[in-house]
Enzyme design. Structure first.
Site, PDB file in Angstrom:
ATOM      1  N   SER A 175     -13.199   3.776   4.258  1.00 18.07           N
ATOM      2  CA  SER A 175     -13.848   3.372   5.515  1.00 18.07           C
ATOM      3  C   SER A 175     -15.107   4.198   5.720  1.00 18.07           C
ATOM      4  O   SER A 175     -15.177   5.361   5.314  1.00 18.07           O
ATOM      5  CB  SER A 175     -12.892   3.563   6.696  1.00 18.07           C
ATOM      6  OG  SER A 175     -11.974   2.494   6.740  1.00 18.07           O
ATOM      7  N   ASP A 224       0.852  -1.185   0.000  1.00 18.27           N
ATOM      8  CA  ASP A 224       0.000   0.000   0.000  1.00 18.27           C
ATOM      9  C   ASP A 224       0.897   1.248   0.000  1.00 18.27           C
ATOM     10  O   ASP A 224       1.753   1.403   0.875  1.00 18.27           O
ATOM     11  CB  ASP A 224      -0.861  -0.052   1.284  1.00 18.27           C
ATOM     12  CG  ASP A 224      -2.003   0.945   1.263  1.00 18.27           C
ATOM     13  OD1 ASP A 224      -2.414   1.363   0.174  1.00 18.27           O
ATOM     14  OD2 ASP A 224      -2.495   1.282   2.363  1.00 18.27           O
TER      15      ASP A 224
END
Ligand code: 13P
Length: 318
Positions: free
Chosen positions: A216, A83
């Site tokens: 999220s 990431d």
């Protein structure tokens, strides 16, 4: 089954209108919670490792944990993904370490330089059968060491630039700036995504998989528990799940989730500490935290439309 690349996962996700969950791992409990959910929901999985995770847990520990997850779940296609690799060197290191997918994030550089760095990573990674995600546009928020911009709407990905970027760099997927940001404070007022950006890019790059970072939702369940048990996150706000669901049906094939994992873990630990102040056995608070992660991830998999997709990904081969 050994680790796989994102290639077939994204092909299937694009074709059938769902997204694969990419969950950040930092320790054993988080990984076990994710894996337990994925095994139950029969979903393909991307486990991603950030620079902060490597600094905190070390690559060798994380690698060992993921190896166990892969060995114990031979029927689930799992990707090990870097990431936000911000240099060629870190991406190369991860390719050499056995990652099956890397993200090169050179988005802070000017357009041409971003292309050059990404291209170099693509040439090396493809030579080792590793997929490459790149980024164009700027995400907001702060996650680990990745500092974004304050006003996310100013730096949305331009569809014409996306076409030029993808063609010139040869990347396999593209993280786009469409109004999301990293962390728990994504919006100050009404949450809003730029679906026109996703639509515009996909019209110009049909069949090409896009990635949504900062996805999220800052679930009320965990936010409330954190605030109830001594935490202070009153203004936390995430991306509504209907928006994630809509994006997953479009060209978004990978949805990145880290904050929701952190909040599930924190909420449960706070709850145990508040309700049982005498508790000092880590298994008694990390255990419930791991279960909370499992339940949360199982729920996310449904939001992404990714339940029971293992079969079609395996049938497509790697
Ligand atoms: P969140 O902070 O919304 O979980 O995003 C994580 C992410 O995009 C990692 O790259």
């Amino acid at each position: 089954m050994a680790l796989v690349t994102t290639k077939k996962m994204f092909e299937m996700a694009y074709k059938n209108g769902y997204a694969v969950g990419a969950f950040n791992v930092n320790n054993m409990e988080i990984t076990q919670g994710i894996i337990a959910a994925i095994a139950e929901e029969k979903a393909p999985l991307i486990l991603q490792i950030s620079r902060g995770a490597r600094k905190y847990a070390s690559m060798s520990y994380l690698r060992a944990i993921i190896d166990v997850a892969v060995t114990e779940n031979p029927d689930i296609p799992i990707v090990m993904h870097l990431d936000h690799g911000d240099t060629f060197e870190i991406c190369k290191q991860c390719v050499d370490d056995g990652f099956t997918s890397v993200m090169v994030d050179a988005s802070k550089h000017p357009f041409k330089e971003n292309i050059e760095i990404t291209k170099k990573v693509v040439e090396y990674a493809h030579g080792h059968n590793v997929a490459v995600e790149a980024e164009l546009g700027q995400l907001g928020g702060i996650e680990d060491d990745v500092v974004g911009v304050d006003d996310v709407t100013k730096y949305l990905t331009d569809p014409d630039e996306a076409v030029e970027f993808v063609r010139a760099s040869g990347c396999d997927s593209l993280a786009v700036a469409c109004g999301t940001s990293h962390g728990a404070y994504k919006f100050k007022t009404e949450p809003k995504l730029a679906f026109d950006v996703i639509q515009g890019i996909s019209e110009k790059l049909p069949g090409f998989p896009l990635v949504m970072h900062g996805s999220s939702s800052v679930l009320a369940e965990f936010k409330d528990l954190i605030n109830k048990y001594g935490g202070a996150m009153p203004d936390a706000m995430g991306v509504p799940e209907q928006a994630i669901c809509q994006a997953a049906k479009m060209a978004i094939c990978k949805v990145n989730i880290d904050t929701d994992l952190r909040m599930a873990l924190t909420a449960k630990i706070r709850q145990v500490f508040a309700e049982k102040p005498g508790e000092f056995d880590p298994r008694k608070y990390l255990g419930p935290a791991r279960t909370a992660i499992k339940d949360m991830v199982a729920h996310k998999i449904k939001v992404l439309g990714c339940v029971d997709k293992v079969g079609e990904v395996l049938a497509a081969g790697d």
